[in-house]
Write an enzyme that holds these catalytic residues in place. Structure first.
Site, PDB file in Angstrom:
ATOM      1  N   CYS A   1      16.607  67.336  56.276  1.00 13.96           N
ATOM      2  CA  CYS A   1      15.265  65.999  55.941  1.00 13.96           C
ATOM      3  C   CYS A   1      16.785  65.010  56.458  1.00 13.96           C
ATOM      4  O   CYS A   1      17.293  63.966  56.569  1.00 13.96           O
ATOM      5  CB  CYS A   1      15.466  65.056  54.071  1.00 13.96           C
ATOM      6  SG  CYS A   1      15.324  63.365  54.384  1.00 13.96           S
TER       7      CYS A   1
ATOM      8  N   CYS B   1      17.687  66.797  46.591  1.00 15.38           N
ATOM      9  CA  CYS B   1      18.233  66.455  47.598  1.00 15.38           C
ATOM     10  C   CYS B   1      19.223  65.369  47.174  1.00 15.38           C
ATOM     11  O   CYS B   1      19.786  64.665  46.801  1.00 15.38           O
ATOM     12  CB  CYS B   1      16.535  65.710  47.942  1.00 15.38           C
ATOM     13  SG  CYS B   1      17.744  64.927  50.193  1.00 15.38           S
TER      14      CYS B   1
ATOM     15  N   CYS C   1      27.974  50.806  58.661  1.00 12.37           N
ATOM     16  CA  CYS C   1      26.771  51.210  59.114  1.00 12.37           C
ATOM     17  C   CYS C   1      26.059  49.453  58.955  1.00 12.37           C
ATOM     18  O   CYS C   1      26.065  49.272  58.212  1.00 12.37           O
ATOM     19  CB  CYS C   1      25.595  51.966  58.235  1.00 12.37           C
ATOM     20  SG  CYS C   1      26.828  53.152  58.359  1.00 12.37           S
TER      21      CYS C   1
ATOM     22  N   ARG D   1       8.841  61.229  55.596  1.00  5.61           N
ATOM     23  CA  ARG D   1       8.255  60.567  54.958  1.00  5.61           C
ATOM     24  C   ARG D   1       8.618  58.808  54.918  1.00  5.61           C
ATOM     25  O   ARG D   1       8.967  58.809  55.983  1.00  5.61           O
ATOM     26  CB  ARG D   1       9.364  60.250  54.048  1.00  5.61           C
ATOM     27  CG  ARG D   1       9.250  60.160  52.286  1.00  5.61           C
ATOM     28  CD  ARG D   1      10.771  59.932  50.992  1.00  5.61           C
ATOM     29  NE  ARG D   1      10.750  61.512  51.993  1.00  5.61           N
ATOM     30  CZ  ARG D   1      11.395  62.778  51.449  1.00  5.61           C
ATOM     31  NH1 ARG D   1      12.375  62.747  51.984  1.00  5.61           N
ATOM     32  NH2 ARG D   1      11.211  64.335  51.648  1.00  5.61           N
TER      33      ARG D   1
ATOM     34  N   CYS E   1      31.466  51.674  50.302  1.00  7.18           N
ATOM     35  CA  CYS E   1      31.345  52.375  51.357  1.00  7.18           C
ATOM     36  C   CYS E   1      31.816  52.462  52.091  1.00  7.18           C
ATOM     37  O   CYS E   1      31.839  50.938  53.082  1.00  7.18           O
ATOM     38  CB  CYS E   1      30.032  52.819  51.872  1.00  7.18           C
ATOM     39  SG  CYS E   1      30.317  53.964  52.980  1.00  7.18           S
TER      40      CYS E   1
ATOM     41  N   CYS F   1      23.672  48.657  56.117  1.00 10.12           N
ATOM     42  CA  CYS F   1      23.703  48.675  55.292  1.00 10.12           C
ATOM     43  C   CYS F   1      23.866  47.423  54.236  1.00 10.12           C
ATOM     44  O   CYS F   1      25.225  47.006  54.307  1.00 10.12           O
ATOM     45  CB  CYS F   1      24.573  49.976  54.741  1.00 10.12           C
ATOM     46  SG  CYS F   1      24.455  50.722  53.171  1.00 10.12           S
TER      47      CYS F   1
ATOM     48  N   CYS G   1      15.902  62.557  44.700  1.00  7.86           N
ATOM     49  CA  CYS G   1      17.296  62.196  45.918  1.00  7.86           C
ATOM     50  C   CYS G   1      17.826  61.560  44.855  1.00  7.86           C
ATOM     51  O   CYS G   1      17.956  60.521  44.621  1.00  7.86           O
ATOM     52  CB  CYS G   1      16.278  62.084  47.094  1.00  7.86           C
ATOM     53  SG  CYS G   1      14.969  62.642  46.893  1.00  7.86           S
TER      54      CYS G   1
END
Ligand code: SAM
Ligand code: DTB
Ligand code: SF4
Length: 325
Positions: free
Chosen positions: A194, A134, A62, A266, A58, A65, A102
């Site tokens: 979400c 999702c 972040c 969640r 990616c 991550c 998801c």
């Protein structure tokens, strides 16, 4: 029952939220449980299974991550899963008791083309199985959100992660405003939102309150609010963060429940480090959804059998799809 329900507010202030977060724990859990019972009287817990469709590589940075190209972690880019592979996993998840499926893509944003068309086919296929579906795949445009809605997408996950103030210390490749813009596109397309965040990244209590404030002043509130405890990943800037005190997670679940009474809260990443008892406290505090399955995106999650056993032991039932909204 409806007469006794509290008013749903969208004007929460930082000071109010800080007060709630810092209440004596027993008071806080009692207050959250009282609200939880009014809005979710059946002790239902939602089981959501997560699948990483596109793993690693990616472009975003972040700090938490495992999948960012900016960090040297053990996760290497993997080939994107095919529609057939994904639907086989979704079907298996349904057989094993999940009611929501998801799917994650390690993308900065959705781009037009083959991969997006395949995403739409996955969404249609999962819906045909009778599961809520999702997607989490980074930023998107109004037009893309519209196409996802037409394909039957139930929810789009896009987290704020932390407060607007702390955000820049975690991520530099896109802004807080970008995130809010994406949430806006999702809302306009009629897809449920979400959106939640992570604790344990070195943020202050004030940052936690500010993140909850941004969520709880959205109107309407996000339908689903994932609360993640940082899973510290070797090779990321946050690799040496100390583990989160589980009672802090209880406080976050309780406060989210008080601020957003109707949302599905969640208990997300970090459950492998929690005792059964700490998880039960989170459920008492108003958490009513978990990720169910041996893996999150790149990290582990508790065993399915143990989760089922735990829910049975505490007398919780599994939430049916589409009942949460
Ligand atoms: N690329 C998309 C995005 O960022 O929106 C979707 C996938 S991303 C991995 C989804 C969310 O997982 C992040 O926003 C973050 O809240 C959470 N997450 C990622 N790594 C995590 C970690 N190590 N510990 C806890 N939560 C994490
Ligand atoms: C969310 O808030 N948590 C999930 C889901 N949304 C996509 C992801 C957790 C990821 C944990 C780290 C990993 O497995 O790589
Ligand atoms: Fe990419 Fe999402 Fe990981 Fe950020 S959290 S690096 S956007 S996969």
């Amino acid at each position: 029952m409806l007469r006794t329900r509290l008013e749903i507010r969208h004007n929460w202030t930082t000071v109010e939220i800080l007060d709630i977060l810092q209440q004596p724990l027993l008071e806080l859990v009692y207050r959250a449980q009282t609200i939880h019972r009014q809005y979710n009287p059946h002790n239902n817990i939602q089981l959501a299974t997560l699948l990483s469709v596109k793993t690693g590589g990616c472009a975003e940075d972040c700090g938490y991550c495992a999948q960012s190209v900016h960090h040297k972690t053990a996760v290497n880019p993997q080939p994107t899963l095919t529609v057939g592979e994904v639907l086989a996993k979704a079907s298996q998840a349904k057989k094993l008791g999940a009611t929501r499926f998801c799917m994650g893509w390690a993308w900065r944003e959705i781009r037009e083309g083959k991969a997006f068309e395949e995403m739409l086919a996955m969404v249609r296929g999962v819906r045909e199985l009778g599961l809520e579906v999702c997607v989490t795949a980074g930023m998107l445009s109004e037009a893309q959100a519209q196409r996802l809605a037409e394909a039957g997408l139930t929810a789009y996950n896009h987290n704020l992660d932390t407060s607007p103030e702390f955000y820049e210390q975690l991520i530099t490749t896109r802004t807080y405003a970008d995130r809010l813009q994406t949430l806006d596109c999702v809302r306009h397309a009629g897809i449920t939102i979400c959106c939640g965040g992570i604790i344990g990244m070195g943020e202050t209590l004030h940052d936690r309150a500010r993140m909850l404030e941004v969520l709880a002043t959205l109107n309407p509130h996000p339908e689903s609010v994932p609360i993640n405890a940082l899973v510290s990943i070797e090779g990321t800037p946050l690799q040496d963060q100390p583990p989160v005190n589980p009672l802090e997670l209880v406080r976050m679940c309780a406060t989210a429940r008080i601020l957003m009474p109707k949302a599905t809260v969640r208990l997300s990443a970090g459950r492998t480090s929690l005792s059964r008892e700490a998880q039960v406290l989170c459920f008492l505090a108003g958490a009513n959804s978990i990720f169910y399955g041996e893996k999150l995106l790149t990290t582990g999650n508790p065993d399915r059998d143990r989760d089922r056993q735990l829910l049975e032991e505490i007398g919780a039932t599994i939430l049916n799809p589409f009942l949460e909204a």
